[in-house]
Design a protein around this motif. Sequence first.
Motif, mmCIF file in Angstrom:
data_model
loop_
_atom_site.group_PDB
_atom_site.id
_atom_site.type_symbol
_atom_site.label_atom_id
_atom_site.label_comp_id
_atom_site.label_asym_id
_atom_site.label_seq_id
_atom_site.Cartn_x
_atom_site.Cartn_y
_atom_site.Cartn_z
ATOM 1 N N THR A 52 38.966 34.721 35.722
ATOM 2 C CA THR A 52 38.420 34.863 37.061
ATOM 3 C C THR A 52 39.544 34.960 38.082
ATOM 4 O O THR A 52 40.533 34.257 37.995
ATOM 5 N N SER A 53 39.368 35.841 39.045
ATOM 6 C CA SER A 53 40.398 35.989 40.072
ATOM 7 C C SER A 53 40.395 34.785 40.998
ATOM 8 O O SER A 53 39.366 34.151 41.218
ATOM 9 N N PRO A 88 42.161 39.187 38.477
ATOM 10 C CA PRO A 88 41.677 38.687 37.184
ATOM 11 C C PRO A 88 42.578 39.000 35.999
ATOM 12 O O PRO A 88 42.797 38.125 35.151
#
Length: 163
Positions: A52-53, A88
């Motif tokens: 996940t960014s 990400p």
Amino acid sequence: MRLYFSIGLVLMSAPGTAQSQPARSAPPVMASVPAARLALARLVAVAAGMGTSMDSIRRAIPLPANATAASQQRNDVVIAWTAKYLPPDTVLAISARSLANQFTDEDLRGLLAFYKSPLGKKYAGAKPAIARQTSDETGRIMSLHNDELRAALEKASATFRPH
């Protein structure tokens, strides 16, 4: 201070739901690992939700209802900065390399089996809520003792000031 703590907690726990973007920054230099272990570690990282960014993670952490316009502006700056430097693919690459450096192939296969199991999926899905609750509670405890920390820091700073 709580922002950085929250980002660190959530980075390791958010599910990989963000859309993938090309990496804009290189992962840190770590020990060399065999390509096959790195590929296996990448599968574990994806299954564990480590891709996940940071900007999407920061957006998931709500500001307090009484946040000032300045707080919101600082939050927006942090979101933009993390989107630029921690997309990400970069977070996933860092996570995979860290996993590959910490675990054997057998360990990684076990972790992958766990994260693909019903319990592993449940755990991966619950990690963001656990991280938010942990962050909220630790932040609450820290805020109860801010005056004590401020006084200790001022005392320590005075020690280093030239007389």
